[in-house]
Scaffold this motif. Structure first.
Motif, PDB file in Angstrom:
ATOM      1  N   THR A  43      42.747  37.104  37.447  1.00  0.00           N
ATOM      2  CA  THR A  43      43.461  37.375  39.128  1.00  0.00           C
ATOM      3  C   THR A  43      42.683  37.211  40.073  1.00  0.00           C
ATOM      4  O   THR A  43      41.868  36.254  39.918  1.00  0.00           O
ATOM      5  CB  THR A  43      42.685  39.034  39.432  1.00  0.00           C
ATOM      6  N   THR A  44      43.645  36.794  41.165  1.00  0.00           N
ATOM      7  CA  THR A  44      43.739  35.368  42.055  1.00  0.00           C
ATOM      8  C   THR A  44      43.362  35.689  43.147  1.00  0.00           C
ATOM      9  O   THR A  44      42.757  35.211  44.230  1.00  0.00           O
ATOM     10  CB  THR A  44      44.663  34.735  41.958  1.00  0.00           C
ATOM     11  N   GLY A  45      43.677  37.623  44.002  1.00  0.00           N
ATOM     12  CA  GLY A  45      43.395  37.660  45.222  1.00  0.00           C
ATOM     13  C   GLY A  45      45.069  37.255  46.085  1.00  0.00           C
ATOM     14  O   GLY A  45      45.986  36.652  45.160  1.00  0.00           O
ATOM     15  N   ASN A  46      44.143  37.071  47.314  1.00  0.00           N
ATOM     16  CA  ASN A  46      45.733  36.532  47.773  1.00  0.00           C
ATOM     17  C   ASN A  46      45.559  35.040  48.161  1.00  0.00           C
ATOM     18  O   ASN A  46      46.671  34.352  48.237  1.00  0.00           O
ATOM     19  CB  ASN A  46      44.864  36.358  49.823  1.00  0.00           C
ATOM     20  N   SER A  47      44.756  34.217  46.819  1.00  0.00           N
ATOM     21  CA  SER A  47      45.342  32.566  47.169  1.00  0.00           C
ATOM     22  C   SER A  47      44.697  32.738  45.564  1.00  0.00           C
ATOM     23  O   SER A  47      44.099  32.465  44.945  1.00  0.00           O
ATOM     24  CB  SER A  47      44.560  31.782  48.036  1.00  0.00           C
ATOM     25  N   THR A  48      46.162  31.137  44.926  1.00  0.00           N
ATOM     26  CA  THR A  48      45.876  30.817  43.796  1.00  0.00           C
ATOM     27  C   THR A  48      45.028  29.171  43.274  1.00  0.00           C
ATOM     28  O   THR A  48      45.803  28.905  44.047  1.00  0.00           O
ATOM     29  CB  THR A  48      47.163  31.188  43.257  1.00  0.00           C
ATOM     30  N   PRO A  49      44.225  28.817  43.626  1.00  0.00           N
ATOM     31  CA  PRO A  49      43.670  27.876  43.423  1.00  0.00           C
ATOM     32  C   PRO A  49      44.719  27.104  42.480  1.00  0.00           C
ATOM     33  O   PRO A  49      45.105  27.676  41.238  1.00  0.00           O
ATOM     34  CB  PRO A  49      42.336  27.816  42.400  1.00  0.00           C
ATOM     35  N   ASN A  50      44.663  25.695  42.708  1.00  0.00           N
ATOM     36  CA  ASN A  50      45.474  24.460  42.239  1.00  0.00           C
ATOM     37  C   ASN A  50      44.713  24.450  40.373  1.00  0.00           C
ATOM     38  O   ASN A  50      45.684  24.240  39.639  1.00  0.00           O
ATOM     39  CB  ASN A  50      45.327  23.946  42.915  1.00  0.00           C
ATOM     40  N   VAL A  66      48.046  36.937  33.160  1.00  0.00           N
ATOM     41  CA  VAL A  66      47.221  35.540  34.968  1.00  0.00           C
ATOM     42  C   VAL A  66      48.269  36.505  35.789  1.00  0.00           C
ATOM     43  O   VAL A  66      49.389  36.789  35.381  1.00  0.00           O
ATOM     44  CB  VAL A  66      47.064  34.442  34.759  1.00  0.00           C
ATOM     45  N   LEU A  67      47.150  37.797  36.958  1.00  0.00           N
ATOM     46  CA  LEU A  67      47.681  38.248  37.420  1.00  0.00           C
ATOM     47  C   LEU A  67      47.459  37.236  39.167  1.00  0.00           C
ATOM     48  O   LEU A  67      47.087  37.317  39.604  1.00  0.00           O
ATOM     49  CB  LEU A  67      47.294  39.433  37.369  1.00  0.00           C
ATOM     50  N   LEU A  68      48.871  37.032  39.927  1.00  0.00           N
ATOM     51  CA  LEU A  68      48.317  36.300  41.081  1.00  0.00           C
ATOM     52  C   LEU A  68      49.044  37.493  42.406  1.00  0.00           C
ATOM     53  O   LEU A  68      49.874  37.822  42.266  1.00  0.00           O
ATOM     54  CB  LEU A  68      50.128  34.895  40.889  1.00  0.00           C
TER      55      LEU A  68
END
Length: 142
Positions: A43-50, A66-68
């Protein structure tokens, strides 16, 4: 939970950089799948790292989801139905603690987390370090 706290450029730059390379991330996920035999959800929360965006474009793992961009309530639901949480310390740490979900919390040596974590059950913390060493320590903690 792979959020902005894994990336030095988007979080606190004085913290030890733990961001993996794309090959380190793939290797870590592969080893995690083999060791635990769990379905892996990132999971990523509000911002997806590059780095995670790059991983997504070449994800060859059929059993890794992967859930964005989840909001807190979506993350709470996912963690509540999980067996393990690996994340950098945040609100989701406390959800896992309240639900007695086993967790590995990645923290920085420069901050005293004890006042925030003394009530959490099924909790393991490890200090931020270069990803190769961090990965090895995560596997020792499992």
């Amino acid at each position: 939970h792979y959020d902005e706290k894994w990336s030095n450029n988007t979080y606190i730059s004085e913290y030890v950089n733990i961001e993996p390379s794309i090959s380190q991330l793939r290797d870590f996920i592969s080893k995690l799948r083999n060791k635990l035999n769990y379905k892996i959800i990132i999971t990523t929360g509000n911002s997806t790292p590059n780095i995670l965006k790059k991983f997504l474009s070449s994800n060859s793992f059929n059993d890794v989801e992967v859930l964005l961009n989840q909001n807190f309530f979506e993350l709470e639901q996912i963690v509540s139905n999980s067996k393990l949480l690996i994340s950098c310390h945040g609100s989701i740490t406390h959800v896992a603690g309240a639900k007695n979900i086993k967790q590995i919390d990645i923290i920085d040596k420069s901050y005293d987390y004890s006042k925030w974590t003394s009530h959490i059950r099924n909790y393991n913390s490890i200090y931020r370090k270069k990803f190769a060493n961090l990965s090895n320590e995560i596997f020792r903690t499992l």
